[in-house]
Design an enzyme around this catalytic site. Structure first.
Site, short mmCIF file in Angstrom:
data_model
loop_
_atom_site.label_atom_id
_atom_site.label_comp_id
_atom_site.label_asym_id
_atom_site.label_seq_id
_atom_site.Cartn_x
_atom_site.Cartn_y
_atom_site.Cartn_z
N CYS A 116 0.82 -1.22 0.00
CA CYS A 116 0.00 0.00 0.00
C CYS A 116 0.85 1.27 0.00
O CYS A 116 0.34 2.37 -0.21
CB CYS A 116 -0.95 -0.01 1.19
SG CYS A 116 -2.07 -1.42 1.16
N HIS A 258 -3.17 7.13 2.38
CA HIS A 258 -3.61 5.84 1.86
C HIS A 258 -4.98 5.54 2.47
O HIS A 258 -5.17 5.62 3.69
CB HIS A 258 -2.59 4.76 2.22
CG HIS A 258 -3.11 3.38 2.05
ND1 HIS A 258 -3.73 2.97 0.89
CD2 HIS A 258 -3.14 2.31 2.89
CE1 HIS A 258 -4.11 1.71 1.04
NE2 HIS A 258 -3.76 1.30 2.24
N ASN A 288 -10.15 -0.20 0.51
CA ASN A 288 -8.69 -0.10 0.44
C ASN A 288 -8.21 -0.70 -0.88
O ASN A 288 -8.25 -1.92 -1.05
CB ASN A 288 -8.10 -0.85 1.64
CG ASN A 288 -6.59 -0.86 1.66
OD1 ASN A 288 -5.94 -0.55 0.65
ND2 ASN A 288 -6.03 -1.22 2.79
N1 COA Z 1 -18.14 -8.03 10.56
C1 COA Z 1 -18.60 -8.24 11.80
N2 COA Z 1 -17.78 -8.52 12.85
C2 COA Z 1 -16.46 -8.55 12.60
C3 COA Z 1 -15.92 -8.33 11.32
C4 COA Z 1 -16.82 -8.07 10.27
N3 COA Z 1 -16.41 -7.85 9.02
N4 COA Z 1 -14.59 -8.44 11.40
C5 COA Z 1 -14.27 -8.70 12.68
N5 COA Z 1 -15.42 -8.78 13.40
C6 COA Z 1 -15.56 -9.06 14.82
C7 COA Z 1 -14.39 -9.83 15.39
O1 COA Z 1 -14.54 -11.19 15.15
C8 COA Z 1 -14.49 -9.47 16.85
O2 COA Z 1 -15.48 -10.24 17.43
P1 COA Z 1 -15.28 -10.82 18.91
O3 COA Z 1 -15.17 -9.62 19.81
O4 COA Z 1 -16.52 -11.62 19.13
O5 COA Z 1 -14.02 -11.64 18.87
C9 COA Z 1 -14.99 -8.02 16.83
O6 COA Z 1 -15.57 -7.82 15.52
C10 COA Z 1 -13.89 -7.01 17.04
O7 COA Z 1 -12.80 -7.37 16.20
P2 COA Z 1 -11.47 -6.54 16.17
O8 COA Z 1 -10.54 -7.15 15.19
O9 COA Z 1 -11.01 -6.33 17.57
O10 COA Z 1 -12.04 -5.16 15.61
P3 COA Z 1 -11.32 -3.79 15.47
O11 COA Z 1 -12.07 -2.77 16.20
O12 COA Z 1 -9.85 -3.90 15.72
O13 COA Z 1 -11.51 -3.49 13.91
C11 COA Z 1 -10.33 -3.53 11.84
C12 COA Z 1 -10.96 -4.36 12.95
C13 COA Z 1 -9.74 -4.50 10.82
C14 COA Z 1 -11.38 -2.68 11.18
C15 COA Z 1 -9.21 -2.63 12.46
O14 COA Z 1 -8.37 -3.40 13.29
C16 COA Z 1 -8.41 -1.95 11.43
O15 COA Z 1 -8.88 -1.08 10.73
N6 COA Z 1 -7.11 -2.31 11.30
C17 COA Z 1 -6.27 -1.78 10.25
C18 COA Z 1 -6.49 -2.63 9.04
C19 COA Z 1 -5.92 -2.01 7.79
O16 COA Z 1 -6.15 -0.87 7.51
N7 COA Z 1 -5.19 -2.82 7.01
C20 COA Z 1 -4.62 -2.44 5.79
C21 COA Z 1 -3.49 -1.51 5.99
S1 COA Z 1 -2.74 -1.13 4.48
#
Ligand code: COA
Length: 332
Positions: A116, A258, A288
């Protein structure tokens, strides 16, 4: 060996996205998710996904063609094409196929992979060739079709990504240097936070000669770690770049990050005390798009008239590697 007096001007942009758009609601029929969860946690509402009839080469060439036209040039004027991608149609590289498709017959073309951060790294790479006086007209493309490599049964990653392409033309200029500064970084010790790894089976080719054969495996991500990395490193690298450009944050017209997650955009802007009105965001429509996201958002903002000639843009890419970087440039 900088050629004194040769600066950079960024003179045209273009973009292209696949025809199919898929809304969050539709994804909830594939995995256990909801429009509400995705929109609330990421800001994403829809994404474009390439069909089997669309190729990375085609999308990237369309974006490049449009950028070249916007710069008032023709493909025959182009000296070099750099394609930032992690999802080339051909592992040997897709830049040459784009060069052929465009008819940019004098251009040398190659791929560059930095996930990215790829577009930003490619812009800085192009700048080195221009500043040394070697090339005058360079097309930098960011394009990715991550839908090919997403695990569509993994709700934690599949809702995040989309496909697309964007491009800019960078030209030698004798009227000042509008790439005001940059700062690039890598941290391979965190490589396992975000991967699209090669998976293989050992294969006994000959007695005592073993090779590995396989294919790439779907994207794996440690979401929370990546989030923490982005909100701490991106403001830092923008501040370092601003310092190098002798500018302050209030002199920035646009923050162009990004497009990974609206929460990351908001947190970075907040840390830098940049008002949300100056933050470019289109990830609601595209998700993304990896290397494509910065030039795609840039092109939209230029075509809608938000970005005007002379505006100062602070751009930052971040992602797998881990890699990250920023560039401060003046449009036009
Ligand atoms: N729909 C519904 N629930 C979801 C889900 C989805 N698409 N994806 C994850 N969950 C659930 C998880 O299973 C978890 O459930 P649990 O509490 O029962 O275990 C809960 O939601 C919270 O998950 P978590 O991973 O802690 O959420 P978060 O608040 O960290 O958000 C992201 C997840 C991915 C949105 C966040 O971590 C993020 O934006 N990270 C950066 C990712 C990124 O930008 N990557 C590319 C960089 S180039």
């Amino acid at each position: 060996m900088n050629n004194p007096g040769v600066g950079i001007a960024i003179t045209g942009s273009g973009s292209a996205t696949p025809a199919q758009a898929v809304a969050n609601q539709a994804l909830s029929t594939i995995v256990d998710t909801s429009d509400e969860w995705i929109a609330d946690r990421t800001g994403i509402k829809s994404r474009h996904l390439a069909s089997s009839g669309e190729s990375l080469t085609e999308l990237a060439a369309a974006a490049a063609r449009s950028a070249i036209a916007a710069a008032g040039m023709t493909p025959a004027d182009i000296d070099m094409i750099i394609l930032a991608t992690s999802t080339a149609d051909d592992l040997f590289g897709s830049a040459s196929a784009i060069q052929g498709r465009l008819g940019a017959s004098k251009a040398v073309a190659f791929d560059l992979t930095a996930a990215c951060s790829g577009f930003l790294f490619a812009m800085v790479t192009a700048a080195q060739f221009i500043r040394t006086g070697v090339y005058q007209n360079v097309v930098v493309i960011g394009a990715d079709i991550l839908s090919r490599w997403v695990d569509w049964s993994d709700r934690t990653t599949c809702v995040l990504f989309g496909d697309g392409a964007g491009a800019v033309v960078m030209q030698a200029s004798m009227e000042g240097d509008r790439l005001l500064s940059f700062y690039l970084a890598s941290d391979g010790t965190q490589n396992d936070c975000l991967q699209l790894p090669f998976g293989f089976q050992p294969h006994e080719l000959l007695p005592q000669v073993s090779i590995a054969q396989g294919t790439y495996h779907p994207i794996t991500m440690k979401g929370r770690e990546v989030y923490r990395f982005a909100v701490s490193k991106v403001p830092e690298v923008i501040e370092k770049s601003l310092f190098r450009a002798n500018l302050t944050t209030d002199q920035i017209d646009w923050l162009l990050l990004h497009q990974a997650n609206q929460r990351i955009l908001d947190a970075v802007a907040d840390r830098l005390h940049i008002p949300s009105a100056k933050v470019l965001s289109n990830l609601a429509h595209y998700g993304n798009t990896s290397a494509a996201s910065i030039p795609l958002a840039l092109d939209e903002a230029v075509r809608s008239g938000k970005i005007q000639p002379g505006h100062i843009i602070a751009a930052s890419g971040f992602g797998a590697g881990l890699t990250w970087g920023a560039a401060i440039f003046q449009w036009g």
